[in-house]
Scaffold this active site. Sequence first.
Site: not given
Length: 292
Positions: A159, A211
């Site tokens: 990765s 939000k």
Amino acid sequence: MTNYPHLAQRLFNTPLAILPSKGEMVMAALADRFGIAKLFRANGIESKMGAWSEDEEFSGPADSPPRGYEIVAGVAVIPVTGTLVAKLGTIRPYSGMTGYDGLRANFSMAIDDPKVKAIAFDIDSPGGEVSGCFDLADTIYGQRGTKPIWAILSDSAYSAAYAIASACDRIVVPRTGGTGSVGVICMAVEFSKALTTAGVTVNIFQYGDRKADGNEYTPLEKAARERFQADIDEMGDLFVSTVARNRNLSKAVVRGTQATTFLGAKGVEIGFADAVMAPDEAFRSLLVELGK
């Protein structure tokens, strides 16, 4: 469990370029070592790139700055081990982690160091944070041709660690080591059912419809899920494009691996590595290239 909120913030709801099986390792390793603007050595002494303390231990003559790598036969050996994080605050691996900040500092010093004729990243890592990874990979890739830059895997580069390895001129993997896992994962966690069972109600007040997306107290809405998946897809595409460029492969080939890991020679077959050698043999091959 004192550090649980902070650990959860670093592990959950944030993109990671890491083997999924190592998530538990990240949870154990990531404590409160982020947001550090200064670099410190493992002994706790601040390390400045252009100066040093008389009490600080470093190898080299008195007019040399402290560095986080050893020079062996003209080769700067830069260790890349454990979980990779954006800001560790040390120029060497510490407490099972390596920071992109320290790697960038070491790589820059090695490139400019007249005693260094080649650079070898000694890699054994499952990956780590996306933040800072691809900028570092671009920096390494941009210095190709300045000095030989090799990724010598002492076991595996998966990765994010593979993103760094792919930026090098050459990747050498041992028979039992691995490459790949070109993908991004994000683990979103929410405790709404557990809180309801415990009789706890969390009231969220927000300005802006999006939000509170991804908060751990309410189920993830479809719109939020789609937005987060789009972000992960974009980062995954960046990962694929970076590896394809670095390894001179087509994006289709890299994307087609679907974040699979490849053991030893399998990585060479797919184009993710150049040779299968034990680390010491790989280092000797680098010295031969340097004419030593």
